[in-house]
Design an enzyme around this catalytic site. Structure first.
Site, short mmCIF file in Angstrom:
data_model
loop_
_atom_site.label_atom_id
_atom_site.label_comp_id
_atom_site.label_asym_id
_atom_site.label_seq_id
_atom_site.Cartn_x
_atom_site.Cartn_y
_atom_site.Cartn_z
N CYS A 44 0.86 -1.17 0.00
CA CYS A 44 0.00 0.00 0.00
C CYS A 44 0.91 1.23 0.00
CB CYS A 44 -0.91 -0.01 1.23
SG CYS A 44 -1.91 1.47 1.36
N CYS A 63 -4.91 5.90 -4.86
CA CYS A 63 -4.23 4.62 -4.60
C CYS A 63 -2.80 4.75 -5.09
CB CYS A 63 -4.95 3.48 -5.32
SG CYS A 63 -4.09 1.89 -5.20
#
Length: 274
Positions: free
Chosen positions: A72, A218
Site C-alpha cells: 500500500c 491509490c
C-alpha cells in the site's frame, strides 16, 4: 477492548493505523471489517505497525473487506511520516510482505517512497495462463455501450490492470471494477485503473481497489499506471498521476525502480472501542 490508533490519508486514500510494537491487539477478520466500515470508524485499509530487528518497523495491511493486502503505497508514506515525527529521522525503512520500502521525508507533509522494480511477466502478476501482459484484450463497455478492449497488467507489490481510455468519466467503474477485479485471468484478483493520458507529463485516473472498492486515491495504482504508460510509449520516465484530490509524482529511475512522491495528511489520534 480500547485501542489507541491514528487516522491518516494520502489524497483522501485513508487509513486507520494501529501501533503493535508495544502492545499486541489480536483482531479477527470481523473486527477488522468493522473498523474499516464507514458507519463505524471507516477507512480504505487498516495498517498494523509491528516490531522488527531491522530499521524501522514491519507493516501489515488489511483491506476493508478483511483480506490481506501485499502493498500500500499511500499507507506506507503515511506511516513513514508518522514514524519520522516520532524519532526525528528523515529516512524511514519499512518492511512488508513484498519487501523493503525506503521513504524520504521531504517536509511540509511531503513524502517520497521507493516502491521498487515492477513485475510484468504473466506468472509474476500473477495470471493463470501465459498471456501478453501489455494487452490482455479484456473488454470493458462505457456508458454509451461502446466497447474498449485492452488492459496492461503490472505488479507493484500487488496486481494491477490499467485501461487507457479517451475519457474516464464515460465509464461506470462501480460496475466495471468488481467484474474485472474478479476476472478469471487473475487468481489473486486485481486492482483496476481507468487512465486518461492528458500529456506526456500528466495522467488522470480513477481506481477500483481490490478488496476495498472505489477509492479517492491509490499509491500502487499510480505507480502501475506510470509503468503501464511508459511500457506503451505514452509517457516518459516521470509523470504526474492525478486523482480527484490531487497528484502523485511518479518517476522510474535508471535501475527501473519506481519512486512515488506526494502529500500526506496531518496525524489524527483516535480511540477505537471494539
Amino acid at each position: 477492548m480500547d485501542i489507541k490508533a491514528f487516522k491518516m490519508d494520502g489524497l483522501g486514500n485513508d487509513f486507520v493505523i494501529i501501533d503493535q510494537r508495544n502492545q499486541i491487539y489480536n483482531l479477527n477478520k470481523d473486527q477488522i471489517i468493522k473498523i474499516c466500515d464507514r458507519s463505524f470508524i471507516g477507512c480504505d485499509q487498516l495498517i498494523f505497525i509491528q516490531k522488527t530487528d531491522r530499521k524501522d518497523a514491519n507493516l501489515e495491511f488489511y483491506n476493508s473487506d478483511g483480506s490481506v493486502s501485499g502493498a500500500c503505497g499511500n499507507g506506507t508514506r503515511c506511516v513513514a511520516d508518522l514514524l519520522s515525527k516520532e524519532n526525528n529521522d528523515k529516512e524511514i525503512i519499512l518492511w512488508t510482505s513484498t519487501g523493503r520500502l525506503k521513504s524520504q521525508i521531504l517536509g511540509d507533509n511531503l513524502v517520497e517512497t521507493e516502491i521498487g522494480i515492477p513485475k510484468t511477466n504473466w506468472n509474476e502478476i500473477p495470471l493463470n495462463e501465459d498471456l501478453n501482459t501489455k494487452n490482455l484484450n479484456i473488454k470493458i463497455i462505457n456508458k454509451d455501450n461502446i466497447e474498449h478492449v485492452g488492459g496492461t497488467a503490472v505488479n507493484v507489490g500487488n496486481p494491477h490492470i490499467v485501461f487507457f481510455v479517451d475519457n474516464i468519466e464515460d465509464y461506470d467503474l462501480k460496475k466495471i471494477g468488481p467484474e474485472v477485479e474478479n476476472h478469471e485471468y487473475f487468481p489473486e484478483k486485481c486492482n483496476v485503473t481507468l487512465a486518461k493520458v492528458v500529456s506526456k507529463k500528466l495522467i488522470r485516473v480513477k481506481v477500483w481497489e481490490r478488496g476495498a472498492g472505489l477509492t479517492k486515491a491509490c499509491g500502487t495504482a499510480a505507480c502501475a499506471t506510470a509503468v503501464a504508460a511508459n511500457i506503451n510509449g505514452l509517457t516518459d520516465k516521470k509523470t504526474d498521476i492525478e486523482f480527484a484530490l490531487g497528484k502523485l509524482s511518479i518517476s522510474i529511475d535508471e535501475n527501473n525502480s519506481i519512486h512515488m512522491k506526494g502529500p500526506v495528511s496531518d496525524i489524527k489520534n483516535i480511540e477505537i472501542n471494539i
